[in-house]
Design a protein around this motif. Structure first.
Motif, PDB file in Angstrom:
ATOM      1  N   PHE A  69     -15.403  -8.937  -4.716  1.00  0.00           N
ATOM      2  CA  PHE A  69     -14.576  -8.639  -6.029  1.00  0.00           C
ATOM      3  C   PHE A  69     -13.684  -7.278  -5.554  1.00  0.00           C
ATOM      4  O   PHE A  69     -12.481  -7.389  -5.936  1.00  0.00           O
ATOM      5  CB  PHE A  69     -15.480  -8.481  -7.184  1.00  0.00           C
ATOM      6  CG  PHE A  69     -14.719  -7.990  -8.424  1.00  0.00           C
ATOM      7  CD1 PHE A  69     -14.098  -8.816  -9.164  1.00  0.00           C
ATOM      8  CD2 PHE A  69     -14.765  -6.506  -8.597  1.00  0.00           C
ATOM      9  CE1 PHE A  69     -13.496  -8.545 -10.264  1.00  0.00           C
ATOM     10  CE2 PHE A  69     -13.946  -6.065  -9.935  1.00  0.00           C
ATOM     11  CZ  PHE A  69     -13.279  -7.047 -10.565  1.00  0.00           C
ATOM     12  N   VAL A  70     -14.512  -6.232  -5.400  1.00  0.00           N
ATOM     13  CA  VAL A  70     -13.624  -4.931  -4.963  1.00  0.00           C
ATOM     14  C   VAL A  70     -12.621  -5.186  -3.968  1.00  0.00           C
ATOM     15  O   VAL A  70     -11.450  -4.778  -3.967  1.00  0.00           O
ATOM     16  CB  VAL A  70     -14.798  -3.739  -4.696  1.00  0.00           C
ATOM     17  CG1 VAL A  70     -13.959  -2.591  -4.397  1.00  0.00           C
ATOM     18  CG2 VAL A  70     -15.482  -3.853  -6.074  1.00  0.00           C
ATOM     19  N   ALA A  71     -13.011  -5.686  -2.621  1.00  0.00           N
ATOM     20  CA  ALA A  71     -12.213  -5.706  -1.576  1.00  0.00           C
ATOM     21  C   ALA A  71     -11.076  -6.760  -1.788  1.00  0.00           C
ATOM     22  O   ALA A  71      -9.936  -6.638  -1.359  1.00  0.00           O
ATOM     23  CB  ALA A  71     -12.990  -6.113  -0.377  1.00  0.00           C
ATOM     24  N   GLY A  72     -11.273  -7.776  -2.684  1.00  0.00           N
ATOM     25  CA  GLY A  72     -10.346  -8.675  -3.101  1.00  0.00           C
ATOM     26  C   GLY A  72      -9.381  -8.163  -4.018  1.00  0.00           C
ATOM     27  O   GLY A  72      -7.897  -8.291  -3.668  1.00  0.00           O
ATOM     28  N   ALA A  73      -9.894  -7.344  -4.756  1.00  0.00           N
ATOM     29  CA  ALA A  73      -8.683  -6.461  -5.627  1.00  0.00           C
ATOM     30  C   ALA A  73      -7.921  -5.396  -4.757  1.00  0.00           C
ATOM     31  O   ALA A  73      -6.832  -5.603  -5.069  1.00  0.00           O
ATOM     32  CB  ALA A  73      -9.687  -5.872  -6.792  1.00  0.00           C
ATOM     33  N   VAL A  74      -8.502  -4.997  -4.020  1.00  0.00           N
ATOM     34  CA  VAL A  74      -7.792  -3.945  -2.841  1.00  0.00           C
ATOM     35  C   VAL A  74      -6.694  -4.738  -2.156  1.00  0.00           C
ATOM     36  O   VAL A  74      -5.734  -4.371  -2.105  1.00  0.00           O
ATOM     37  CB  VAL A  74      -8.786  -3.356  -2.215  1.00  0.00           C
ATOM     38  CG1 VAL A  74      -7.900  -2.314  -1.184  1.00  0.00           C
ATOM     39  CG2 VAL A  74      -9.545  -2.304  -3.076  1.00  0.00           C
TER      40      VAL A  74
END
Length: 275
Positions: A69-74
């Motif tokens: 989730f976090v890496a995808g958002a970044v």
């Protein structure tokens, strides 16, 4: 060759799915259909590139949903920022602007969109891509290759037409600005000439006006006709304005605002005629 075609098909399919999500989101908000995409066809390439980036760059953290989730958002936010930056540099136009949303960076990305991209990345990794991968594996390789070649040609044609349209818009804004500037200069020059003659006799003033009136009127009529012609929008240009209502121009913002205002007036007249 098979691997390259498969990657392209992933890109194309995710571009179409991204277009569906983007168009549905914007159409519901506008309460009318909006072809929300840079291209004329039903696809948003930024979603295709974003999906491929998530699939391959996030593979080491597939087992950790929070990291996905976090890496995808970044990753997707960086891609959107770079896309916006390149479009501004290439065409001098800012197609979207998130400046009014909280936690934005130069209006190119914002926190809300980044969180939504993170959620889409998680859905992509956990559900969508495994299903799509399994489906494509069932199709004969020669058919996948043929489909990839045809779709690639169509994509290139669409890209060429869209780029030409955006360049026409950018060039038209510059031409409109030049015509408006010349009109203002001619009006100012006319006032200045009248001011110089103000202290002369009325007969001299009238004679001067007669000499200049025909020439000035002819040139101003030419400029107004050219201005009207420039403000006339073609179908594809209207689509770009409708898809990106918050479009901005780095050099000709005032002209672009007037362009949008006239376009809205034309749409209102059409609505009234239909009703």
């Amino acid at each position: 060759m098979d691997r390259v075609c498969l990657l392209f098909l992933y890109f194309f399919i995710y571009s179409v799915l991204g277009w569906i999500c983007e168009t549905a989101y914007c159409s519901i908000g506008k309460r009318q259909f909006v072809n929300r995409g840079f291209l004329n066809g039903p696809l948003c390439p930024v979603y295709g590139f974003g999906a491929l980036a998530v699939i391959w760059l996030l593979r080491p953290v597939y087992e950790y949903p929070i990291l996905v989730f976090v890496a995808g958002a970044v990753v997707t936010s960086v891609l959107e920022y770079l896309t916006g930056y390149l479009l501004e540099k290439l065409f001098g136009l800012k197609l979207w602007d998130y400046s009014k949303r909280p936690f934005h960076i130069r209006g190119r990305i914002c926190l809300r969109n980044s969180l939504l991209f993170g959620l889409l990345s998680l859905l992509l990794v956990e559900f969508l891509h495994p299903v799509l991968h399994a489906l494509l594996q069932k199709i004969p390789p020669w058919l996948l290759d043929a489909a990839a070649v045809v779709l690639f040609v169509l994509l290139l044609v669409d890209l060429a037409v869209t780029v030409c349209t955006v360049l026409q818009i950018s060039g038209k804004l510059g031409q409109i600005g030049q015509v408006l500037e010349e009109l203002n200069e001619r009006n100012a020059a006319s006032l200045q000439q009248i001011g110089k003659r103000f202290n002369e006799s009325m007969d001299a003033l009238k004679e001067h006006q007669k000499e200049r009136q025909a020439e000035a009127k002819e040139r101003i009529d030419q400029l107004n006709a050219r201005l009207s012609e420039l403000f006339t929008q073609k179908r594809m240009q209207r689509r770009i304005f409708k898809a990106f209502p918050n479009m901005q121009s780095k050099k000709h913002q005032e002209t672009l605002d007037r362009f949008k205002e006239l376009a809205n007036q034309k749409r209102e007249k059409k609505r009234k005629k239909k009703s």
